[in-house]
Design an enzyme around this catalytic site. Structure first.
Site, PDB file in Angstrom:
ATOM      1  N   ASP A 222      22.029  41.067   4.688  1.00  0.00           N
ATOM      2  CA  ASP A 222      22.132  39.613   5.103  1.00  0.00           C
ATOM      3  C   ASP A 222      22.594  39.389   2.575  1.00  0.00           C
ATOM      4  OD1 ASP A 222      20.101  39.490   6.456  1.00  0.00           O
ATOM      5  OD2 ASP A 222      19.280  41.148   5.010  1.00  0.00           O
ATOM      6  N   ASP A 261      24.745  40.104   9.665  1.00  0.00           N
ATOM      7  CA  ASP A 261      23.633  40.103   9.943  1.00  0.00           C
ATOM      8  C   ASP A 261      23.170  38.900   9.296  1.00  0.00           C
ATOM      9  OD1 ASP A 261      21.463  41.321  10.591  1.00  0.00           O
ATOM     10  OD2 ASP A 261      20.415  42.678   8.644  1.00  0.00           O
ATOM     11  N   ASP A 265      16.508  36.605   4.769  1.00  0.00           N
ATOM     12  CA  ASP A 265      15.783  37.457   5.325  1.00  0.00           C
ATOM     13  C   ASP A 265      14.131  37.546   4.232  1.00  0.00           C
ATOM     14  OD1 ASP A 265      16.803  37.952   7.228  1.00  0.00           O
ATOM     15  OD2 ASP A 265      16.859  39.861   7.036  1.00  0.00           O
ATOM     16  N   ARG A 320      17.342  31.911  15.004  1.00  0.00           N
ATOM     17  CA  ARG A 320      16.578  32.583  13.563  1.00  0.00           C
ATOM     18  C   ARG A 320      16.403  31.362  12.778  1.00  0.00           C
ATOM     19  NH1 ARG A 320      16.972  38.718  13.654  1.00  0.00           N
ATOM     20  NH2 ARG A 320      16.903  39.267  15.335  1.00  0.00           N
TER      21      ARG A 320
END
Length: 442
Positions: A222, A261, A265, A320
């Site tokens: 990420d 990715d 996060d 997301r």
């Protein structure tokens, strides 16, 4: 004019400028210093009082108390990693000048001896390997084992671990990182601001034939990961796939060779995070809050993952923004702009307590408002005063009408109190679109 509390000191009045977040100057030393004029140096600004979960308790000051010896300007990846590693445990400020390329070496430079991608493709092709067994049991000398060894070399190079009491700030309007993965892991009190973060490109995605009926390529890295950390402020950054959007990636075995990715996060017990005035653009899996439904993860995440997202622009994403498990997440005054390939914006997952209020959504023709919310697990959600294409819309009602088999329940069970000024959702396209992202901070 707007009244603003300055961290640890008296209340002052400041002019509210378009695109400027509520800023606070951390004043080191005796309280008498509070009478000095506020600095315009972004490096010494800290998160304001009541500005989201990151302001709770001790607040988020980053490296504002750094001694002059611990303030460094960096222009290369090696200099940046050295600045992170040096200085012991003292507060530090790292000023990033220009776009730093952490993705400079070619993928071939990370290849372990004997690794060959064509051999990998032949060995694990569905017609040879099948679709019933994953690759976890493959030995070190197998094509998958050599892929793992190659991936470890890239991992060590592109990850940068951020210590506690650190501010990382871009200088000017064109600072940031290309291909880096910032790791904010098990530390307290970190600020990351005014940076363009171009997503890392995983050189060695893993094929998993058991991931869906058709298999999938799964990638790592990420742009930023907040794991097990507390008091983190991510502000006025731009997260993007940059020169390598998914449309440029090849396909193998009939599946996209996924080399990205997430963009951000927040996982594994991370807590007290404010994400404000950022741009998240042109990406698939964007923000994950809570990374698993498993019992072991639940034991770590319950009672944590308190995150505020406000005045962010979510543009041309697939999904997301964020997807939530467990956490008390407050998402307000964000602008969501959908495009082709849109999946959903707000994911309601295991034991999540999501509050989504005063947001604006701009959807293209043919994309229904019922897609905005996505139910993964049974968890109530609060959604009020949200506008879709200029019309006030009950997001839960339109979702339930569109997907009666995935009915959402209303009422997250808590009321956010840590908010700055709430803007009218109808005004967000002007306020957020012009004020969010790198290079826009006062």
């Amino acid at each position: 004019m707007r009244t603003q509390t300055w961290h640890g000191h008296a209340t002052r009045t400041m002019t509210a400028l378009l695109g400027c977040t509520a800023l606070v100057l951390a004043v080191a030393g005796p309280a008498a210093h509070a009478a000095q004029p506020p600095s315009r140096d972004l490096a010494h600004q800290t998160l304001g009082k009541n500005d989201g979960w990151g302001s709770q308790g001790t607040g988020t000051t980053g490296g504002a108390a750094a001694a002059s010896a611990n303030v460094r300007t960096v222009t290369t990846w090696d200099e940046f990693k050295a600045a992170l590693a040096g200085g012991g445990t003292a507060p530090r400020i790292i000023k990033v000048k220009g776009m730093i390329d952490a993705d400079g070496p070619s993928c071939s430079s990370f290849e372990a001896p004997g690794y060959d991608f064509d051999t990998y493709l032949r060995t694990y092709a569905p017609e040879n390997w099948g679709r019933d067994t994953d690759l976890a049991g493959e030995p070190a000398d197998s094509p998958e084992g050599l892929r793992r060894a190659s991936a470890a070399l890239q991992d060590a190079y592109i990850k940068a671990f951020v210590p506690a009491d650190t501010t990382i700030v871009g200088v000017g309007k064109d600072a940031g990182f290309k291909g880096a993965s910032l790791q904010i892991k098990n530390v307290d009190n970190v600020i990351v601001r005014n940076l363009t973060l171009e997503s890392p490109l995983d050189c060695f995605p893993q094929w998993d034939p058991t991931d869906t009926a058709d298999g999938n390529w799964n990638s790592e890295y990420d742009s930023a990961v907040i794991t097990g950390s507390t008091h983190v402020w991510m502000d006025h950054n731009t997260f993007t796939d940059g020169e390598h959007p998914n449309s440029t990636l090849p396909h193998y075995y009939g599946r996209i060779f996924e080399q990205h990715d997430g963009e951000l996060d927040i996982v594994k017990g991370a807590d007290l995070v404010t994400v404000s005035w950022n741009v998240f653009t042109e990406h698939d899996k964007t923000i994950l809050i809570g990374n698993s439904d498993s019992a072991s993860t639940a034991a770590v995440d319950r009672g944590h993952l308190k995150v505020t997202l406000h005045h962010n622009l979510f543009s041309k994403l697939v999904e997301r923004a964020p997807r939530v498990r467990f956490g008390q997440v407050d998402s307000y005054n964000n602008h969501y702009v959908a495009d082709a390939g849109y999946g959903y914006s707000l994911g309601i997952g295991m034991e999540s307590q999501l509050v989504a209020e005063h947001n604006a959504f701009t959807l293209p023709k043919g994309v229904g408002a019922g897609l905005i919310l996505k139910k993964w697990k049974e968890a109530p959600v609060t959604a009020a005063d949200n506008y879709v294409n200029g019309t006030r819309t009950d997001l839960i009602a339109v979702h339930n009408a569109a997907f009666p088999e995935e009915t959402l329940q209303s009422g997250a069970g808590w009321t956010p109190t840590l908010r700055t000024k709430i803007d009218r959702p109808q005004a967000l396209s002007g306020i957020v679109d012009h004020g969010a992202g790198a290079g826009k901070v006062c």
